[in-house]
Design a protein around this motif. Structure first.
Motif, PDB file in Angstrom:
ATOM      1  N   THR A   1      -9.061  -2.431   2.118  1.00 20.05           N
ATOM      2  CA  THR A   1      -7.437  -1.582   2.399  1.00 20.05           C
ATOM      3  C   THR A   1      -6.902  -2.040   0.784  1.00 20.05           C
ATOM      4  O   THR A   1      -7.072  -3.067   0.597  1.00 20.05           O
ATOM      5  CB  THR A   1      -6.893  -1.953   3.499  1.00 20.05           C
ATOM      6  N   ILE A   2      -6.602  -1.246   0.612  1.00 19.05           N
ATOM      7  CA  ILE A   2      -5.319  -1.162  -0.722  1.00 19.05           C
ATOM      8  C   ILE A   2      -4.079  -0.754  -0.277  1.00 19.05           C
ATOM      9  O   ILE A   2      -4.359   0.659   0.044  1.00 19.05           O
ATOM     10  CB  ILE A   2      -6.263  -0.044  -1.924  1.00 19.05           C
ATOM     11  N   LYS A   3      -3.337  -1.701  -0.733  1.00 19.30           N
ATOM     12  CA  LYS A   3      -1.673  -0.830  -0.402  1.00 19.30           C
ATOM     13  C   LYS A   3      -1.883   0.304  -0.977  1.00 19.30           C
ATOM     14  O   LYS A   3      -1.584   0.657  -2.229  1.00 19.30           O
ATOM     15  CB  LYS A   3      -0.893  -2.128  -1.018  1.00 19.30           C
ATOM     16  N   PRO A   4      -0.589   1.847  -0.971  1.00 18.85           N
ATOM     17  CA  PRO A   4      -0.375   2.759  -1.272  1.00 18.85           C
ATOM     18  C   PRO A   4       0.548   2.709  -2.027  1.00 18.85           C
ATOM     19  O   PRO A   4       1.233   1.771  -1.928  1.00 18.85           O
ATOM     20  CB  PRO A   4      -0.595   3.726  -0.068  1.00 18.85           C
ATOM     21  N   GLU A   5       0.913   4.234  -2.765  1.00 12.23           N
ATOM     22  CA  GLU A   5       1.954   3.448  -4.187  1.00 12.23           C
ATOM     23  C   GLU A   5       3.309   4.155  -2.697  1.00 12.23           C
ATOM     24  O   GLU A   5       3.141   4.766  -1.672  1.00 12.23           O
ATOM     25  CB  GLU A   5       1.997   4.871  -4.516  1.00 12.23           C
ATOM     26  N   ASP A   6       4.303   3.303  -3.152  1.00  9.39           N
ATOM     27  CA  ASP A   6       5.563   3.397  -1.838  1.00  9.39           C
ATOM     28  C   ASP A   6       6.189   4.188  -2.410  1.00  9.39           C
ATOM     29  O   ASP A   6       5.469   5.493  -2.676  1.00  9.39           O
ATOM     30  CB  ASP A   6       6.222   2.898  -2.770  1.00  9.39           C
ATOM     31  N   PRO A   7       6.103   4.993  -0.991  1.00  8.37           N
ATOM     32  CA  PRO A   7       6.518   6.518  -0.611  1.00  8.37           C
ATOM     33  C   PRO A   7       8.207   7.136  -1.532  1.00  8.37           C
ATOM     34  O   PRO A   7       8.837   6.233  -1.979  1.00  8.37           O
ATOM     35  CB  PRO A   7       7.176   6.958   1.025  1.00  8.37           C
TER      36      PRO A   7
END
Length: 303
Positions: free
Chosen positions: A198-204
């Motif tokens: 997986t790839i870490k998503p952008e921070d909220p």
């Protein structure tokens, strides 16, 4: 995910010097939210290519005319243009009376359903939630009941790494578990760490809209660390007494609030008609918080 705000109006009280009364359009993942609706807002929407048909939620901070007098015209135009989708309006309870009497006296029955959500002015509350965001009220201190709005993006699921999925022959039935953070165990019992697949998503992201208010401490904890803070800055600090008398904030105070709360960027607006140019207000706010910009009509700020 797209998350940006278009300034439609930034003047206080009256339109002047090509500045319209307050209104903003927030675009979150191609869902549009209108924040306040001063006089002339629909003209500004046409001018800056904000399509009324994409707006399903309108948030009105308080019942001073420069924040809502464009609303009836906008609702009427939507009716005349054949809108069928429901419209949700969030605002002070008396706003419902204003809408109803205008529709009644013009013998207008809207083609679409108008769903009104009355706001409290005594405590913060969650007023809206969908798969993308949560919206809370911010209790402000003005001459009449007034709320700001905090738009907080929900934490995104992990993104899948297509190349690694193929390499490890991961079936589609495992995708949701991976997005939720679980490791992958293959048929041979070998564990593949989630971080490999997986790839870490952008921070909220977050946007706080602080409409008319006397500068104070009560609402500051709620806006700490937001990505973008809009805060009214009606006067320069030499008119502090006038700001306090009218329950407004100075540009210097807005900068101090941004500094205290650790926000990433500050927008100032709701400029008094006494200021033909706005350089002084900007310089004053930047003297304590460098990452400050002016909420100028037509400008789009990406969060």
């Amino acid at each position: 995910m797209r998350f940006d705000v278009t300034i439609l109006g930034s003047s206080s009280a009256t339109p002047i010097y090509n500045r319209n009364p307050t209104s903003q359009a927030l675009n979150i993942n191609e869902r549009f939210y209108l924040i306040d609706c001063g006089e002339g807002t629909q003209q500004q929407m046409l001018r800056f290519d904000v399509k009324p048909g994409k707006i399903d939620h309108i948030f009105i901070s308080h019942l001073h005319g420069d924040h809502y007098l464009g609303l009836i015209g906008l609702l009427s135009s939507m009716h005349l243009n054949g809108r069928k989708k429901p419209m949700h309006i969030f605002g002070p309870p008396d706003l419902k009376k204003i809408i109803d009497i205008n529709l009644e006296c013009s013998w207008t029955k809207l083609n679409y359903e108008l769903i009104f959500h009355p706001l409290k002015n005594t405590e913060t509350e969650v007023i809206f939630e969908n798969k993308d965001i949560i919206v809370q009220t911010i209790i402000l201190n003005h001459r009449i009941p007034c709320t700001g709005f905090l738009f907080s993006q929900k934490k995104n699921l992990l993104k899948l790494n297509a190349t690694q999925l193929e390499h490890y022959q991961v079936g589609r039935n495992q995708f949701l578990k991976l997005k939720q953070g679980e490791d992958f165990v293959n048929e041979n019992g070998e564990r593949v760490p989630n971080s490999v697949l997986t790839i870490k998503p952008e921070d909220p992201k977050s946007y706080a809209y602080c409409s008319d208010t006397l500068a104070g401490e009560a609402y500051l904890p709620q806006i700490e660390d937001v990505d973008l803070l809009y805060h009214e800055a009606t006067f320069m600090h030499d008119l502090l007494a006038r700001a306090q008398e009218t329950y407004h904030t100075t540009a210097l105070q807005a900068g101090e609030i941004a500094f205290k709360t650790g926000v990433k960027k500050l927008l100032i607006g709701h400029f008094s008609a006494r200021y033909k140019t706005l350089d002084g207000l900007l310089e004053e706010a930047r003297s304590v918080f460098k990452e400050t910009d002016l909420a100028i009509e037509g400008k789009v700020f990406t969060i």
